[in-house]
Write a protein that holds these residues in place. Structure first.
Motif, PDB file in Angstrom:
ATOM      1  N   UNK A   1       7.231  40.005  -1.356  1.00 19.06           N
ATOM      2  CA  UNK A   1       7.520  40.257  -2.865  1.00 19.06           C
ATOM      3  C   UNK A   1       6.135  40.360  -3.581  1.00 19.06           C
ATOM      4  N   UNK A   2       6.247  41.227  -4.693  1.00 19.09           N
ATOM      5  CA  UNK A   2       5.228  41.199  -5.619  1.00 19.09           C
ATOM      6  C   UNK A   2       5.042  39.971  -6.472  1.00 19.09           C
ATOM      7  N   UNK A   3       3.994  39.471  -6.837  1.00 21.51           N
ATOM      8  CA  UNK A   3       3.920  38.332  -7.699  1.00 21.51           C
ATOM      9  C   UNK A   3       4.209  38.591  -9.318  1.00 21.51           C
ATOM     10  N   UNK A   4       4.488  37.643 -10.122  1.00 21.93           N
ATOM     11  CA  UNK A   4       4.802  37.887 -11.386  1.00 21.93           C
ATOM     12  C   UNK A   4       3.873  38.836 -12.066  1.00 21.93           C
ATOM     13  N   UNK A   5       4.191  39.623 -12.896  1.00 19.61           N
ATOM     14  CA  UNK A   5       3.186  40.635 -13.630  1.00 19.61           C
ATOM     15  C   UNK A   5       2.830  41.732 -12.856  1.00 19.61           C
ATOM     16  N   UNK A   6       3.233  41.767 -11.616  1.00 18.71           N
ATOM     17  CA  UNK A   6       2.887  43.050 -10.637  1.00 18.71           C
ATOM     18  C   UNK A   6       4.087  43.713 -10.046  1.00 18.71           C
ATOM     19  N   UNK A   7       4.063  44.849  -9.910  1.00 20.00           N
ATOM     20  CA  UNK A   7       5.113  45.755  -9.407  1.00 20.00           C
ATOM     21  C   UNK A   7       4.737  46.671  -8.251  1.00 20.00           C
ATOM     22  N   UNK A   8       5.594  47.369  -7.595  1.00 20.65           N
ATOM     23  CA  UNK A   8       5.524  48.543  -6.629  1.00 20.65           C
ATOM     24  C   UNK A   8       6.636  49.236  -6.620  1.00 20.65           C
ATOM     25  N   UNK A   9       6.573  50.553  -7.100  1.00 19.14           N
ATOM     26  CA  UNK A   9       7.652  51.369  -7.215  1.00 19.14           C
ATOM     27  C   UNK A   9       8.053  52.299  -6.033  1.00 19.14           C
ATOM     28  N   UNK A  10       7.559  52.229  -4.937  1.00 18.34           N
ATOM     29  CA  UNK A  10       7.821  53.136  -3.933  1.00 18.34           C
ATOM     30  C   UNK A  10       7.757  52.228  -2.681  1.00 18.34           C
ATOM     31  N   UNK A  11       8.586  52.886  -1.373  1.00 17.91           N
ATOM     32  CA  UNK A  11       8.554  52.179  -0.234  1.00 17.91           C
ATOM     33  C   UNK A  11       7.324  52.196   0.606  1.00 17.91           C
ATOM     34  N   UNK A  12       6.953  51.140   1.231  1.00 18.96           N
ATOM     35  CA  UNK A  12       5.961  50.870   2.192  1.00 18.96           C
ATOM     36  C   UNK A  12       4.583  50.830   1.267  1.00 18.96           C
ATOM     37  N   UNK A  13       4.648  50.455   0.144  1.00 20.49           N
ATOM     38  CA  UNK A  13       3.614  49.960  -0.684  1.00 20.49           C
ATOM     39  C   UNK A  13       2.637  49.214  -0.011  1.00 20.49           C
ATOM     40  N   UNK A  14       1.091  49.532   0.038  1.00 17.57           N
ATOM     41  CA  UNK A  14       0.172  48.614   0.453  1.00 17.57           C
ATOM     42  C   UNK A  14      -0.338  47.584  -0.330  1.00 17.57           C
ATOM     43  N   UNK A  15       0.118  47.639  -1.673  1.00 13.54           N
ATOM     44  CA  UNK A  15      -0.356  46.738  -2.577  1.00 13.54           C
ATOM     45  C   UNK A  15       0.481  46.882  -3.956  1.00 13.54           C
ATOM     46  N   UNK A  16       0.469  45.552  -4.626  1.00 16.21           N
ATOM     47  CA  UNK A  16       1.302  45.674  -5.970  1.00 16.21           C
ATOM     48  C   UNK A  16       0.352  46.026  -7.104  1.00 16.21           C
ATOM     49  N   UNK A  17       0.726  46.591  -8.049  1.00 10.86           N
ATOM     50  CA  UNK A  17      -0.128  47.263  -9.136  1.00 10.86           C
ATOM     51  C   UNK A  17       0.294  46.192 -10.358  1.00 10.86           C
ATOM     52  N   UNK A  18      -0.782  45.752 -11.106  1.00  7.85           N
ATOM     53  CA  UNK A  18      -0.587  44.884 -12.314  1.00  7.85           C
ATOM     54  C   UNK A  18       0.040  45.807 -13.515  1.00  7.85           C
ATOM     55  N   UNK A  19       0.929  45.146 -14.304  1.00 10.81           N
ATOM     56  CA  UNK A  19       1.469  45.615 -15.438  1.00 10.81           C
ATOM     57  C   UNK A  19       0.533  45.878 -16.701  1.00 10.81           C
ATOM     58  N   UNK A  20       0.511  46.741 -17.587  1.00  9.05           N
ATOM     59  CA  UNK A  20      -0.192  46.611 -18.731  1.00  9.05           C
ATOM     60  C   UNK A  20      -0.181  45.160 -19.528  1.00  9.05           C
ATOM     61  N   UNK A  21      -0.926  45.187 -20.385  1.00 15.64           N
ATOM     62  CA  UNK A  21      -0.930  43.803 -21.320  1.00 15.64           C
ATOM     63  C   UNK A  21       0.505  43.815 -22.042  1.00 15.64           C
ATOM     64  N   UNK A  22       0.942  44.832 -22.540  1.00 15.83           N
ATOM     65  CA  UNK A  22       2.208  44.706 -23.479  1.00 15.83           C
ATOM     66  C   UNK A  22       3.406  45.035 -22.455  1.00 15.83           C
ATOM     67  N   UNK A  23       3.227  44.824 -21.344  1.00 11.76           N
ATOM     68  CA  UNK A  23       4.568  44.849 -20.392  1.00 11.76           C
ATOM     69  C   UNK A  23       4.297  43.529 -19.388  1.00 11.76           C
ATOM     70  N   UNK A  24       5.715  43.670 -18.906  1.00  6.26           N
ATOM     71  CA  UNK A  24       5.680  42.380 -17.793  1.00  6.26           C
ATOM     72  C   UNK A  24       6.753  43.183 -16.592  1.00  6.26           C
ATOM     73  N   UNK A  25       6.950  42.487 -15.372  1.00  6.85           N
ATOM     74  CA  UNK A  25       7.249  43.055 -14.342  1.00  6.85           C
ATOM     75  C   UNK A  25       8.907  42.615 -14.449  1.00  6.85           C
ATOM     76  N   UNK A  26       9.580  43.964 -13.705  1.00  4.78           N
ATOM     77  CA  UNK A  26      11.286  43.745 -14.265  1.00  4.78           C
ATOM     78  C   UNK A  26      11.710  42.361 -13.235  1.00  4.78           C
ATOM     79  N   UNK A  27      12.830  42.135 -13.144  1.00  2.00           N
ATOM     80  CA  UNK A  27      13.200  40.987 -12.074  1.00  2.00           C
ATOM     81  C   UNK A  27      13.102  41.209 -10.705  1.00  2.00           C
ATOM     82  N   UNK A  28      13.351  42.750 -10.413  1.00  2.06           N
ATOM     83  CA  UNK A  28      13.217  43.293  -8.919  1.00  2.06           C
ATOM     84  C   UNK A  28      11.605  43.590  -8.714  1.00  2.06           C
ATOM     85  N   UNK A  29      10.720  43.664  -9.824  1.00  2.00           N
ATOM     86  CA  UNK A  29       9.397  43.775  -9.396  1.00  2.00           C
ATOM     87  C   UNK A  29       9.064  45.304  -8.943  1.00  2.00           C
ATOM     88  N   UNK A  30       9.996  46.116  -9.326  1.00  2.00           N
ATOM     89  CA  UNK A  30       9.929  47.586  -9.094  1.00  2.00           C
ATOM     90  C   UNK A  30       9.413  48.415 -10.310  1.00  2.00           C
TER      91      UNK A  30
END
Length: 594
Positions: free
Chosen positions: A458-487
């Motif tokens: 699972x992606x850590x807090x403040x990071x998301x992956x919006x596709x299947x089989x993602x190799x890494x999680x992307x950090x959200x912009x400063x004015x955003x945070x990750x959803x509960x599902x981190x997607x």
């Protein structure tokens, strides 16, 4: 088999598939090997060539006033015998061969058709290329034979393994199979096919191999038991086999013994049409096999010829190839030195090599026949499916085709709804090492295992992956945070204490009251600043304490209401300075002057 003619073509066919050698006593010259084990397919292929030569001779529009002949040799499925046959054809079948004074001579045959084995074709072509003698194979698929530097006079009418591998990858992608078992024969055919498969698989990034095993040529029981044991334990459900039918027969005996079911087999062209495998004991395991097969077409008149072993007239055929060939041959302008043409009474192999490279015509069933710069035919394969009917009968049915388009893109046409699947679900199986990582997770490779075996982290807090089989999680912009599902990232909600709320009103009132009280006390101290009481109380520190207390009360107002940029920057600094000033004054005021 020999037939006399003005122009002689040589050929090598596998009409026997066993070879026996006499014992060596070292007292006399060894006898020739004895061939046995009649091969019906090889005999049929040889008769097909004889039929084609007769049909060409009967057609007055193809080679007028010229007759074709042939010399057909048996390879006995042995490299040494095939090699000796090729040398015999190039040097005159053992008769004395004398050169003229200028040391120029022509070999007895103008070209060689064969061989059916890639290993034998490699050996033979490397020798006949020295004579610039054309060699056209009907069954050698090794991709290594496309090397024009090593095999400059080699052609073939069957696509190479490189395209066969790409065709199989198209099928793998169609059904989402990424975890594949690969079995190969221990020869040039198998090894080069495995190399092409691994190379194309790595470039496409579409999957990985569960196991790569080499099938022994002989019936090595221990090796077969080990291979089938690996297949039984593996989680891969799809097994691709590049091997002749003799290897598959040995393998299937062990598969039946260990009862390895639930596999989806994929066959190379070497055993796709192997009727010997369509037995009641093998079909429970091999039913539903998908195979790559050589393009098939019915040759008019060939069936009657094979049944009667007599040529049947099929009528004359006219094609652009014939017109262009004879226009070049009989007109005054030729392709060779001094604009000369080939003399059909004494045509040289290197002249035939020139014309072979320019062959281009369309068959009566719509397939184009030509050779590219590597001597390969235009790639096209049929996709076959082994069907097992309720009455116990078997059928190998055409389910589509794979061909290369003009844009060099492989195109797969597949009738998926009619494919027979040998599973309870009657649907294609799943063959993956690890399930897809859903959005909100990333892939983490398992140490020491192939790339398609991984864990989903699972992606850590403040990071998301919006596709299947993602190799890494992307950090959200400063004015955003990750959803509960981190997607996906969501805007940060702004929550603040309003002046209109009860708590806000209470704190504002307390803050202003404290500031007002400090102001009143400062006024009283200022009015009575000359009195002994104020002067004795260290008036300067008292004023600083009252001022800092007033500022501390007022700083509370910066934490109430909608935040602004200046309030966010001021609130921490102002309160810290005011509070430190207040505490410092109190400490100084309470110090013992002694």
């Amino acid at each position: 088999m020999h037939k006399f003619g003005d122009v002689i073509l040589g050929a090598i066919f596998e009409m026997n598939f066993f070879t026996a050698f006499s014992e060596l006593y070292f007292t006399s010259e060894p006898n020739d090997p004895i061939c046995h084990g009649f091969d019906i397919l090889g005999f049929r292929q040889a008769q097909t060539m004889a039929f084609a030569v007769d049909e060409i001779n009967r057609n007055s529009k193809l080679l007028p006033n010229i007759s074709l002949g042939y010399s057909l040799y048996d390879s006995c499925s042995d490299l040494g015998i095939s090699f000796r046959a090729a040398l015999s054809m190039t040097s005159g079948r053992g008769e004395p061969f004398q050169l003229n004074e200028s040391c120029y001579g022509y070999p007895p045959v103008l070209a060689i058709v064969g061989d059916s084995s890639s290993t034998r074709s490699i050996a033979i072509s490397s020798i006949v290329s020295l004579y610039r003698l054309p060699m056209v194979s009907y069954f050698s698929t090794c991709s290594c034979l496309s090397d024009r530097m090593q095999f400059p006079s080699f052609f073939r009418t069957i696509p190479s393994d490189a395209f066969q591998v790409r065709a199989m990858l198209q099928i793998l992608r169609r059904f989402g199979w990424t975890w594949i078992g690969l079995l190969i024969s221990d020869d040039d055919y198998g090894r080069h096919a495995a190399h092409s498969f691994q190379s194309d698989l790595a470039q496409s990034g579409g999957g990985c191999l569960a196991y790569l095993e080499v099938l022994p040529w002989e019936k090595n029981v221990a090796a077969l038991q080990r291979i089938v044991g690996i297949m039984k334990k593996s989680t891969s459900r799809v097994v691709i086999v590049f091997a002749p039918e003799s290897n598959m027969l040995n393998l299937m005996e062990e598969v039946v013994k260990q009862n390895v079911t639930g596999l989806q087999w994929m066959a190379s062209e070497a055993w796709t049409a192997a009727k010997v495998l369509h037995t009641p004991s093998y079909m429970p395991f091999l039913a539903g096999t998908l195979g790559i097969a050589i393009r098939r077409g019915e040759i008019p008149g060939l069936r009657n010829f094979l049944l009667t072993i007599r040529p049947e007239t099929i009528g004359s055929q006219d094609s652009p190839l014939v017109k262009r060939f004879w226009e070049n041959v009989f007109q005054w302008s030729g392709p060779f030195k001094g604009q000369s043409c080939a003399n059909l009474q004494r045509i040289a192999p290197w002249q035939l090599l020139y014309y072979l490279g320019r062959v281009n015509f369309t068959t009566h069933f719509g397939d184009q026949v030509s050779f590219d710069e590597n001597g390969d035919a235009l790639p096209i394969y049929d996709v076959m499916n082994w069907m097992w009917h309720p009455d116990g009968s078997t059928e190998v049915k055409n389910m589509g085709e794979v061909k290369e388009l003009a844009s060099k893109v492989d195109h797969l046409i597949l009738d998926e709804d009619k494919i027979f699947w040998n599973f309870e679900s009657k649907k294609p199986p799943k063959s993956v090492c690890s399930e897809m990582c859903p959005p909100g997770t990333r892939m983490a490779r398992k140490k020491g295992e192939p790339v398609c075996c991984f864990d989903c982290i699972p992606c850590s807090e403040g990071k998301v992956s919006n596709g299947t089989d993602s190799t890494e999680c992307i950090s959200c912009p400063d004015d955003f945070w990750s959803s509960p599902q981190h997607d996906h990232c969501v805007p940060k909600s702004m929550e603040f204490l309003s002046y209109l709320e009860t708590l806000g009103i209470s704190l504002t009132t307390a803050s202003l009251s404290g500031a007002l009280l400090c102001t009143v006390v400062i006024g009283v101290f200022t009015y009575h600043r000359t009195t002994p009481v104020v002067r004795a109380n260290n008036s300067e520190l008292s004023f600083l304490i009252l001022l800092s207390l007033k500022l501390c009360f007022l700083c509370s107002l910066l934490f109430i209401g909608q935040p602004r940029l200046w309030t966010c920057k001021l609130r921490h600094a102002a309160f810290g300075i005011s509070f430190v000033l207040c505490v410092s004054c109190i400490l100084v005021k309470t110090m013992d002057p002694q």
